[in-house]
Design an enzyme around this catalytic site. Structure first.
Site, PDB file in Angstrom:
ATOM      1  N   ASP A  66     -79.189  41.214  -5.221  1.00 62.93           N
ATOM      2  CA  ASP A  66     -78.894  39.781  -5.329  1.00 62.93           C
ATOM      3  C   ASP A  66     -77.858  39.453  -6.399  1.00 62.93           C
ATOM      4  O   ASP A  66     -77.760  38.302  -6.839  1.00 62.93           O
ATOM      5  CB  ASP A  66     -80.193  38.999  -5.607  1.00 62.93           C
ATOM      6  CG  ASP A  66     -81.039  38.868  -4.347  1.00 62.93           C
ATOM      7  OD1 ASP A  66     -80.444  38.669  -3.275  1.00 62.93           O
ATOM      8  OD2 ASP A  66     -82.267  38.961  -4.450  1.00 62.93           O
ATOM      9  N   ASP A 124     -79.696  38.154   4.392  1.00 68.59           N
ATOM     10  CA  ASP A 124     -79.274  37.437   3.187  1.00 68.59           C
ATOM     11  C   ASP A 124     -78.200  38.217   2.406  1.00 68.59           C
ATOM     12  O   ASP A 124     -77.382  37.640   1.685  1.00 68.59           O
ATOM     13  CB  ASP A 124     -80.446  37.206   2.214  1.00 68.59           C
ATOM     14  CG  ASP A 124     -81.774  36.907   2.867  1.00 68.59           C
ATOM     15  OD1 ASP A 124     -81.973  37.312   4.017  1.00 68.59           O
ATOM     16  OD2 ASP A 124     -82.625  36.288   2.220  1.00 68.59           O
TER      17      ASP A 124
END
Ligand code: GLY
Length: 345
Positions: A66, A124
């Protein structure tokens, strides 16, 4: 007051604070930076710089994919607006950390280290590629961009169904690169279409097209947009249920995800810039309809309520009763981004 403790969400009357390693830690700094971009108010700039600086340790974090969310939204926006070279070198170090998660066998960046999976990749993860493209441009070394493009191609091949909805998680055998499972983690079923995942894919492939100008990414972004915008379960107000397949289940059918609408609106405004006039008008209208809903009292909190988050009615992870009917800092970030993109359009 402490920029190493970040307000991630607000649910059931409680603000959820997280440390800088959390995937949502860059959205507050990024939102402040966008507020400065729009207002040119020095208070927003000071807040953005303080909250960005607090994230620096994450440049060495190799335990998460991330890093784009954490560092590109904070330092990347900071570099874009100030040209501060220190931000550039921090971003390059961050890209090196992200590259440690890239497997040439799987041809993807590994998403998570937790769970039962051997080499999980979630849709994602498309959102983290912009950091790698930046790193190649900044350093002149194309290894980052090559990894990003290879990852995008693997996602293109393995994450999508025939109707261009996407699986949330694809697990791989790290020794052979074979797909071993296609599942969900935040949707209602492995074969369902988790709404924010569709929005991440839409945004991610639009961004990869912007950088590479390879037509296949534009085509995929348009297919995802068509799945999303023509889906019979997309409510009239254009803010999706947290999963497009939820209306089959009367117990959970009322939960929306305002963050998915914010991400999708921002992506559609960009996508409209790359297509013919008819499709551009369709995408812009859809984005505007989404933003009108989000700006209405149905989704926008009145000033001083909602623990000062902007949007209501987001869904983090429904199955775990985690951030359900919540305010989410990433919903606010992409909402502000979409409004800025509107203002510039
Ligand atoms: N990337 C995590 C989420 O969308 O919830």
């Amino acid at each position: 007051p402490d920029p190493t403790r970040i307000a991630r969400s607000y649910e059931k009357g409680k603000v959820n604070m997280v440390p800088t390693r959390d995937w949502t830690s860059g959205f507050v700094a990024g939102s402040y930076r966008y507020m400065y971009e729009y207002t040119q108010d020095a208070d927003w700039l000071a807040a953005a710089e303080t909250w960005t600086a607090a994230l620096e340790s994450q440049k060495n974090n190799t335990r998460t994919h991330d890093l784009g969310f954490i560092m590109y939204n904070s330092y990347g926006n900071g570099l874009r607006l100030t040209g501060n070279e220190t931000y550039g070198s921090i971003l390059l170090q961050t890209a090196d950390s992200l590259m440690t998660r890239y497997s040439p066998v799987v041809e993807s960046i590994r998403s998570w280290d937790h769970g039962e999976w051997a080499f999980p990749v979630i849709v994602d993860n498309m959102m983290n590629l912009e950091l790698l493209y930046f790193a190649s441009k900044y350093s002149g070394d194309d290894k980052y961009a090559k990894a990003a493009t290879t990852h995008a191609n693997t996602t293109l091949k393995n994450h999508f169904r025939d109707d261009y909805s996407s699986y949330h998680v694809v697990d791989y055998d790290p020794e052979t690169g074979e797909v071993t499972a296609k599942q969900t983690h935040q949707g209602i079923a492995d074969e369902s279409a988790w709404a924010r995942g569709q929005a991440w894919g839409l945004y991610g492939f639009t961004m990869v097209y912007r950088i590479t100008r390879d037509q296949k990414y534009l085509e995929r972004a348009e297919k995802i947009a068509n799945f999303y915008l023509t889906h019979p379960n997309l409510p009239d107000d254009m803010v999706p249920y947290f999963d497009f397949d939820v209306p089959d289940n009367p117990e959970i059918e009322n939960f929306r995800d305002s963050s998915a609408a914010a991400v999708a609106a921002s992506a559609l405004i960009e996508l409209a810039g790359y297509v013919d006039a008819t499709d551009a008008a369709r995408y812009r209208k859809a984005a505007m309809d989404m933003l009108h809903s989000l700006a209405s009292p149905a989704y926008s909190a009145s000033e001083g309520t909602n623990a000062h988050f902007l949007l209501k009615h987001g869904t983090g992870r429904w199955q775990a009763d985690d951030e359900v009917d919540a305010a989410l800092n990433y919903g606010d970030y992409y909402y502000i981004e979409a409004l800025l993109r509107c203002a510039a359009d």
